[in-house]
Design an enzyme around this catalytic site. Sequence first.
Site, PDB file in Angstrom:
ATOM      1  N   ASP A 161      -1.742  -0.519   5.045  1.00 38.46           N
ATOM      2  CA  ASP A 161      -2.405   0.783   4.932  1.00 38.46           C
ATOM      3  C   ASP A 161      -2.003   1.675   6.108  1.00 38.46           C
ATOM      4  O   ASP A 161      -1.619   2.828   5.927  1.00 38.46           O
ATOM      5  CB  ASP A 161      -3.923   0.591   4.893  1.00 38.46           C
ATOM      6  CG  ASP A 161      -4.679   1.914   4.900  1.00 38.46           C
ATOM      7  OD1 ASP A 161      -4.688   2.585   3.846  1.00 38.46           O
ATOM      8  OD2 ASP A 161      -5.239   2.280   5.953  1.00 38.46           O
ATOM      9  N   HIS A 209      -9.758  -1.004   3.056  1.00 36.49           N
ATOM     10  CA  HIS A 209     -10.602  -0.725   4.232  1.00 36.49           C
ATOM     11  C   HIS A 209     -11.791  -1.681   4.308  1.00 36.49           C
ATOM     12  O   HIS A 209     -12.891  -1.285   4.662  1.00 36.49           O
ATOM     13  CB  HIS A 209     -11.069   0.729   4.236  1.00 36.49           C
ATOM     14  CG  HIS A 209      -9.959   1.696   4.012  1.00 36.49           C
ATOM     15  ND1 HIS A 209      -9.042   2.021   4.992  1.00 36.49           N
ATOM     16  CD2 HIS A 209      -9.574   2.373   2.903  1.00 36.49           C
ATOM     17  CE1 HIS A 209      -8.164   2.878   4.487  1.00 36.49           C
ATOM     18  NE2 HIS A 209      -8.460   3.104   3.234  1.00 36.49           N
ATOM     19  N   GLU A 264       2.256   3.752  -4.211  1.00 32.85           N
ATOM     20  CA  GLU A 264       1.692   2.423  -4.482  1.00 32.85           C
ATOM     21  C   GLU A 264       2.673   1.589  -5.304  1.00 32.85           C
ATOM     22  O   GLU A 264       2.909   0.416  -5.000  1.00 32.85           O
ATOM     23  CB  GLU A 264       0.358   2.543  -5.225  1.00 32.85           C
ATOM     24  CG  GLU A 264      -0.759   3.211  -4.449  1.00 32.85           C
ATOM     25  CD  GLU A 264      -1.463   2.305  -3.450  1.00 32.85           C
ATOM     26  OE1 GLU A 264      -1.095   1.115  -3.320  1.00 32.85           O
ATOM     27  OE2 GLU A 264      -2.397   2.798  -2.800  1.00 32.85           O
ATOM     28  N   ASP A 303      -4.525  -2.687  -3.146  1.00 33.20           N
ATOM     29  CA  ASP A 303      -5.833  -2.030  -3.261  1.00 33.20           C
ATOM     30  C   ASP A 303      -5.797  -0.939  -4.325  1.00 33.20           C
ATOM     31  O   ASP A 303      -6.729  -0.166  -4.465  1.00 33.20           O
ATOM     32  CB  ASP A 303      -6.324  -1.496  -1.910  1.00 33.20           C
ATOM     33  CG  ASP A 303      -5.441  -0.412  -1.327  1.00 33.20           C
ATOM     34  OD1 ASP A 303      -4.482   0.042  -1.991  1.00 33.20           O
ATOM     35  OD2 ASP A 303      -5.705  -0.003  -0.173  1.00 33.20           O
ATOM     36  N   ASP A 334       0.845  -1.192   0.000  1.00 37.45           N
ATOM     37  CA  ASP A 334       0.000   0.000   0.000  1.00 37.45           C
ATOM     38  C   ASP A 334       0.878   1.239   0.000  1.00 37.45           C
ATOM     39  O   ASP A 334       2.020   1.207   0.449  1.00 37.45           O
ATOM     40  CB  ASP A 334      -0.949   0.026   1.196  1.00 37.45           C
ATOM     41  CG  ASP A 334      -2.203   0.869   0.940  1.00 37.45           C
ATOM     42  OD1 ASP A 334      -2.383   1.366  -0.196  1.00 37.45           O
ATOM     43  OD2 ASP A 334      -3.004   1.027   1.867  1.00 37.45           O
ATOM     44  N   GLY A 335       0.304   2.304  -0.514  1.00 31.20           N
ATOM     45  CA  GLY A 335       0.948   3.602  -0.506  1.00 31.20           C
ATOM     46  C   GLY A 335      -0.025   4.624   0.024  1.00 31.20           C
ATOM     47  O   GLY A 335      -1.239   4.424  -0.027  1.00 31.20           O
TER      48      GLY A 335
END
Length: 152
Positions: free
Chosen positions: A138, A128, A52, A74, A14-15
């Site tokens: 995240d 999420h 990302e 994501d 994740d970024g």
Amino acid sequence: MAKSQKQPIAIHTDGACIGNPGPGGWAAQISQGKRVKVFKGGQAEATNNQMELLAAIKALEALKRPLAVTVFTDSEYVQKGISGWIENWKANGWRTSGRKPVKNVELWKRLDSLCQIHDVAWRWVKGHAGNKGNERVDKLAYLEAKRFMEAA
């Protein structure tokens, strides 16, 4: 290509950015059975898409030998880009279908070269939504972005 391994390897990436562009952070978690390694970092000025991409790059660079892995992201930008768009970009001299230069081309080239070493399956996961690996990276990516924001 990749050698077989006993247990599957999962990578969650994740970024995050505070502002876009703004201070950015990335995080990656590599899991194989009960073994888990986490990598994270960031920079003072970045875009979310750059972070990302960098999360996926850093995770794949951390692998010591060619392996079969599944990367969970994501980011539709990363998943669709590496799984589909990239072939046309390369065929078009790193230009989009609209003939514009591909954004983040150096990061895409790094990611593409790593995918030539490893056997990578790309899986999009909803952010999420309770995916433990995604939730962890995240949070870590956001904390890295926050760290760079506070350092400014």
